[in-house]
Scaffold this motif. Structure first.
Motif, mmCIF file in Angstrom:
data_model
loop_
_atom_site.group_PDB
_atom_site.id
_atom_site.type_symbol
_atom_site.label_atom_id
_atom_site.label_comp_id
_atom_site.label_asym_id
_atom_site.label_seq_id
_atom_site.Cartn_x
_atom_site.Cartn_y
_atom_site.Cartn_z
ATOM 1 N N UNK A 1 0.844 -1.195 0.000
ATOM 2 C CA UNK A 1 0.000 0.000 0.000
ATOM 3 C C UNK A 1 0.880 1.246 0.000
ATOM 4 N N UNK A 2 0.334 2.328 -0.571
ATOM 5 C CA UNK A 2 1.039 3.609 -0.563
ATOM 6 C C UNK A 2 0.707 4.300 0.757
ATOM 7 N N UNK A 3 1.510 4.004 1.729
ATOM 8 C CA UNK A 3 1.260 4.530 3.074
ATOM 9 C C UNK A 3 2.585 4.670 3.810
ATOM 10 N N UNK A 4 2.849 5.850 4.335
ATOM 11 C CA UNK A 4 4.087 6.084 5.064
ATOM 12 C C UNK A 4 4.001 5.459 6.457
ATOM 13 N N UNK A 5 5.090 4.853 6.863
ATOM 14 C CA UNK A 5 5.160 4.356 8.230
ATOM 15 C C UNK A 5 5.205 5.524 9.203
ATOM 16 N N UNK A 6 4.451 5.445 10.290
ATOM 17 C CA UNK A 6 4.505 6.501 11.299
ATOM 18 C C UNK A 6 5.810 6.428 12.081
ATOM 19 N N UNK A 7 6.367 5.225 12.188
ATOM 20 C CA UNK A 7 7.638 5.061 12.873
ATOM 21 C C UNK A 7 8.779 5.514 11.970
ATOM 22 N N UNK A 8 9.860 5.952 12.568
ATOM 23 C CA UNK A 8 11.057 6.288 11.806
ATOM 24 C C UNK A 8 11.914 5.034 11.659
ATOM 25 N N UNK A 9 12.826 5.065 10.705
ATOM 26 C CA UNK A 9 13.629 3.860 10.425
ATOM 27 C C UNK A 9 14.525 3.501 11.608
ATOM 28 N N UNK A 10 14.826 4.484 12.490
ATOM 29 C CA UNK A 10 15.665 4.203 13.664
ATOM 30 C C UNK A 10 15.014 3.211 14.622
#
Length: 310
Positions: A85-94
């Motif tokens: 899905x085209x959806x940004x993760x709310x978490x950061x990659x860290x």
């Protein structure tokens, strides 16, 4: 970068500041300088050593890159491709980075996990090689990487911040007198370590190629991961993960991660320009030629070449 390992009881802090007092304090682990601020709860050597014993899942994916070479970008692309899905993760990659959350944090993550790191292969879990875990390696031309790293450190609070000018930082960047060492050492170490691990599945990406043709890069990643992504979906992912849209998502959607609250007030953050060739706005011709001389001597037998403009 030869140095004694810090003891478990009293970690040795190496003062790498120059004659002007500009630079960093680091601990040493397995010959690599590391920022002690990341390791607050346990002795640094013990904390980093625990990474090697992490049990990996067969469907884990690991994004590997030196700082400022595109980790955030590729991490978001992989998350969208795997999620469908085209959806940004709310978490950061860290929240999925080895050297920030270590063994305890990685063990607690549910599958599928898109892990990431700035560490050398030898410092990662032993099962990366044993289980042939898929890795994506990103490389960026060193001048843009250096300028980007300089700007990040300039906008960062102590002890990770840098108060000197670009000339000082460039000298530190090329000599490796800073956390994560020198970029050339990083590339040469990864090349040597992969040569000793035949059959390790690694997709090698160049930042400049990603900028030139992002849709092709997304398709290459999907193919490498064995994902049945349509051409249209890959185009949508590439569009959603453009620098401008990711910078906006970072401002509006991403949750704060208290371990990495280190920006100065008013700082731009991770997303500054993301361009290829911005180094030309920072280096004089003489400075650029001096950079080339040092870099090319270090990398002359590596077979690794970069594009410095598009």
């Amino acid at each position: 970068m030869a140095a004694d390992h810090p003891s478990v009881e009293t970690p040795i802090i190496h003062n790498l500041r120059n004659s002007k007092g500009h630079g960093f304090e680091c601990v040493v682990f397995d010959g690599l300088y590391m920022p002690p601020a990341l390791m607050k709860t346990e002795p640094p050597e013990e904390t980093l050593e625990s990474i090697r014993d992490i049990e990996l899942h067969d469907d884990d994916v690991i994004i590997c890159a030196f700082p400022k070479c595109g980790t955030h970008w590729v991490w978001e692309v992989v998350e969208m491709l795997r999620g469908g899905v085209i959806e940004y993760r709310k978490q950061v990659k860290e929240t999925q980075e080895f050297e920030i959350i270590f063994k305890k944090g990685i063990d607690a993550l549910p599958s599928p996990r898109t892990l990431n790191t700035h560490l050398y292969l030898r410092m990662l879990p032993k099962q990366v090689v044993e289980k042939k875990i898929k890795c994506i390696q990103i490389m960026r031309n060193p001048k843009d990487a250096c300028v980007s790293f300089f700007n990040q450190c300039r906008d960062t609070l102590a002890p990770a911040g840098f108060e000197g000018d670009l000339a000082e930082f460039t000298e530190i960047f090329l000599s490796g007198q800073m956390f994560f060492g020198s970029y050339s050492d990083y590339l040469l170490a990864w090349k040597a370590e992969l040569d000793r691990s035949p059959g390790q599945p690694v997709l090698k990406l160049f930042y400049e190629d990603m900028k030139h043709d992002p849709v092709k890069t997304v398709k290459d990643i999907a193919r490498f991961l064995g994902l049945a992504a349509t051409d249209q979906f890959c185009e949508e992912v590439a569009n959603a993960c453009s620098f401008k849209k990711m910078r906006q998502a970072d401002k509006e959607l991403k949750e704060e991660f208290d371990i990495i609250k280190f920006w100065k007030e008013g700082a731009i953050g991770y997303y500054r320009k993301g361009e290829v060739g911005d180094w030309k706005n920072w280096y004089t011709v003489a400075e650029s030629e001096n950079f080339d001389r040092i870099w090319n001597e270090k990398m002359k037998d590596s077979g690794i070449t970069f594009k410095y403009s598009l």
